[in-house]
Write a protein that holds these residues in place. Structure first.
Motif, PDB file in Angstrom:
ATOM      1  N   ARG A 166       1.212  14.702 -13.465  1.00  0.00           N
ATOM      2  CA  ARG A 166      -0.044  15.215 -14.094  1.00  0.00           C
ATOM      3  C   ARG A 166      -0.174  16.799 -13.931  1.00  0.00           C
ATOM      4  O   ARG A 166      -0.271  17.365 -15.208  1.00  0.00           O
ATOM      5  N   ALA A 167       0.035  17.179 -12.747  1.00  0.00           N
ATOM      6  CA  ALA A 167       0.200  18.774 -12.505  1.00  0.00           C
ATOM      7  C   ALA A 167       0.970  19.474 -13.438  1.00  0.00           C
ATOM      8  O   ALA A 167       0.866  20.517 -13.962  1.00  0.00           O
ATOM      9  N   LYS A 168       2.524  18.940 -13.323  1.00  0.00           N
ATOM     10  CA  LYS A 168       3.487  19.608 -14.054  1.00  0.00           C
ATOM     11  C   LYS A 168       3.144  19.468 -15.632  1.00  0.00           C
ATOM     12  O   LYS A 168       3.379  20.401 -16.467  1.00  0.00           O
ATOM     13  N   VAL A 169       2.293  18.439 -16.322  1.00  0.00           N
ATOM     14  CA  VAL A 169       2.123  18.127 -17.602  1.00  0.00           C
ATOM     15  C   VAL A 169       1.029  19.244 -18.080  1.00  0.00           C
ATOM     16  O   VAL A 169       0.999  20.101 -19.014  1.00  0.00           O
ATOM     17  N   ASP A 170      -0.018  19.357 -16.953  1.00  0.00           N
ATOM     18  CA  ASP A 170      -0.969  20.306 -17.295  1.00  0.00           C
ATOM     19  C   ASP A 170      -0.498  21.652 -17.494  1.00  0.00           C
ATOM     20  O   ASP A 170      -0.856  22.490 -18.117  1.00  0.00           O
ATOM     21  N   GLU A 171       0.525  22.120 -16.538  1.00  0.00           N
ATOM     22  CA  GLU A 171       0.913  23.536 -16.223  1.00  0.00           C
ATOM     23  C   GLU A 171       1.685  23.823 -17.632  1.00  0.00           C
ATOM     24  O   GLU A 171       1.774  24.686 -18.342  1.00  0.00           O
TER      25      GLU A 171
ATOM     26  N   GLN B 158       3.770   6.038  -5.498  1.00  0.00           N
ATOM     27  CA  GLN B 158       3.555   6.131  -6.877  1.00  0.00           C
ATOM     28  C   GLN B 158       2.325   7.042  -7.399  1.00  0.00           C
ATOM     29  O   GLN B 158       2.177   7.920  -8.290  1.00  0.00           O
ATOM     30  N   SER B 159       1.097   7.022  -6.575  1.00  0.00           N
ATOM     31  CA  SER B 159      -0.126   7.736  -6.718  1.00  0.00           C
ATOM     32  C   SER B 159       0.285   9.329  -6.635  1.00  0.00           C
ATOM     33  O   SER B 159      -0.130  10.116  -7.462  1.00  0.00           O
ATOM     34  N   LEU B 160       1.107   9.605  -5.609  1.00  0.00           N
ATOM     35  CA  LEU B 160       1.642  11.023  -5.322  1.00  0.00           C
ATOM     36  C   LEU B 160       2.332  11.331  -6.608  1.00  0.00           C
ATOM     37  O   LEU B 160       2.153  12.506  -7.151  1.00  0.00           O
ATOM     38  N   LEU B 161       3.367  10.519  -6.757  1.00  0.00           N
ATOM     39  CA  LEU B 161       4.134  10.921  -8.042  1.00  0.00           C
ATOM     40  C   LEU B 161       3.454  11.253  -9.120  1.00  0.00           C
ATOM     41  O   LEU B 161       3.913  12.230 -10.124  1.00  0.00           O
TER      42      LEU B 161
ATOM     43  N   ARG C 174       0.985  -1.207   0.015  1.00  0.00           N
ATOM     44  CA  ARG C 174       0.058   0.048   0.074  1.00  0.00           C
ATOM     45  C   ARG C 174       0.963   1.111  -0.133  1.00  0.00           C
ATOM     46  O   ARG C 174       0.659   2.103  -0.822  1.00  0.00           O
ATOM     47  N   GLU C 175       1.993   1.276   0.903  1.00  0.00           N
ATOM     48  CA  GLU C 175       2.971   2.389   0.842  1.00  0.00           C
ATOM     49  C   GLU C 175       3.484   2.608  -0.609  1.00  0.00           C
ATOM     50  O   GLU C 175       3.622   3.877  -1.002  1.00  0.00           O
TER      51      GLU C 175
END
Length: 85
Positions: free
Chosen positions: A63-68, A55-58, A49-50
């Motif tokens: 995704r946020a960086k790609v959007d920007e 990996q989910s946070l990464l 789970r850890e």
């Protein structure tokens, strides 16, 4: 991921489904079920789970960086179009 205790508990539940007439075989069956379950789970290539959370946070940050970056490219394309036209 399941630890040895979880596997043993599941094996015990499976053994409890064996008819009472086979009581002598219960301990052997429990050991065999436990080994088969452990081997099967090792082959599944599971993550903890850890590891999944990391990996989910990464992925979210990526995704946020790609959007920007997409937004910035659109702005640059827009400003180039304004200059040319």
């Amino acid at each position: 991921m399941m630890d040895r205790q979880d596997i043993d508990q599941l094996a015990s539940r499976l053994v409890s489904l064996v008819p009472p007439g086979l009581a002598k075989a219960h301990e052997d069956l429990r050991a065999n079920f436990s080994d088969v379950l452990a081997q099967g789970l090792r082959r599944l290539d599971l993550v903890t789970r850890e590891e999944f959370e990391v990996q989910s946070l990464l992925l979210a940050r990526t995704r946020a960086k790609v959007d920007e970056l997409e937004r910035r490219v659109a702005e640059l394309e827009s400003s180039l179009g304004a200059r040319e036209g």
